[in-house]
Design a protein around this motif. Structure first.
Motif, PDB file in Angstrom:
ATOM      1  N   GLU A  96      40.829  35.210  48.323  1.00 54.97           N
ATOM      2  CA  GLU A  96      39.854  34.794  47.317  1.00 54.97           C
ATOM      3  C   GLU A  96      38.966  33.673  47.870  1.00 54.97           C
TER       4      GLU A  96
ATOM      5  N   LEU B 298      44.875  39.700  43.707  1.00 55.29           N
ATOM      6  CA  LEU B 298      43.463  39.511  44.036  1.00 55.29           C
ATOM      7  C   LEU B 298      42.585  40.206  43.004  1.00 55.29           C
TER       8      LEU B 298
ATOM      9  N   ARG C  43      42.430  38.042  39.956  1.00 56.98           N
ATOM     10  CA  ARG C  43      41.619  36.845  40.139  1.00 56.98           C
ATOM     11  C   ARG C  43      40.119  37.148  40.146  1.00 56.98           C
ATOM     12  N   THR C  44      39.745  38.359  40.601  1.00 58.92           N
ATOM     13  CA  THR C  44      38.326  38.656  40.842  1.00 58.92           C
ATOM     14  C   THR C  44      37.744  39.733  39.932  1.00 58.92           C
TER      15      THR C  44
END
Length: 209
Positions: free
Chosen positions: A49, A76, A79-80
């Protein structure tokens, strides 16, 4: 903006068939200052990240589903907001690491992924695992081979879900036809080129291995 390739090495373990090994993995990012694509979210979602650096992550592409290449993928994605892409033949391996958590989309042979004005073509290259893929980006003169092809030879085939004649056939049919100057960016270790690897591979093919 011109698309560029970025490289991150993360460390962790590879586990299969009851064994556990310490490994360093190559994580590849393709993109520009606005958008980026990640190839193989290995071990450390926070580090990846950080490398994404606030850009829009269009996809997390898995070359295959051995745990060391996918262990950070769901985190990931969380988070994104990016989707996780995996060939369906890898699902049994994926489920060993992430039971109850499905990839978001399937990869198919010949599929074209686009990021920052660059196209990456999915090449199904089974052998190291049933649904292993490589990503060929002719505009960048490179192919991302995961664990299908390394500097010095093909990926390992001594464990479950792998087959040596199959990986040699994949390399022969899908990779050796690429321009010899094509840079091979691998899942572990150093980069090489198709031309550098071709003589030994062609010798194995000729001997019927």
């Amino acid at each position: 903006m011109t698309a560029r390739i970025e490289h991150l090495v993360t460390s962790g373990t590879f586990a299969l068939d009851g064994g556990v090994w310490d490994v360093d993995n190559n994580v590849w990012l393709v993109g520009d200052d606005e958008t980026v694509l990640v190839i193989d979210a290995a071990h450390d979602a926070a580090a990846i990240e950080k490398a994404v650096a606030g850009r829009r992550l269009v996809a997390i592409v898995c070359t295959h589903a051995h745990n060391d290449h996918i262990d950070a993928a769901p985190e990931l994605a969380k988070r994104t907001g990016a989707p996780v892409l995996l060939h369906p033949a890898e699902r049994q391996l994926w489920d060993q690491t992430h039971p109850g958590v499905a990839p978001d989309r399937e990869l198919t042979d010949g599929q074209v992924l686009s990021v920052a004005g660059v196209e990456l073509t999915v090449l199904h290259t089974p052998g190291h695992s049933p649904g292993g893929v490589c990503l060929y980006a002719p505009a960048l003169g490179t192919v991302f081979t995961g664990d299908t092809l390394f500097q010095g030879g093909p990926g390992a085939t001594g464990r479950s879900f792998s087959d040596f004649p199959t990986i040699i056939g994949s390399i022969r049919d899908r990779l050796l036809s690429l321009p010899p100057e094509t840079v091979v960016r691998t899942g572990h270790g150093d980069t090489t080129t198709i031309g550098a690897e071709a003589p030994a591979l062609e010798d194995w093919i000729a001997r019927g291995h």
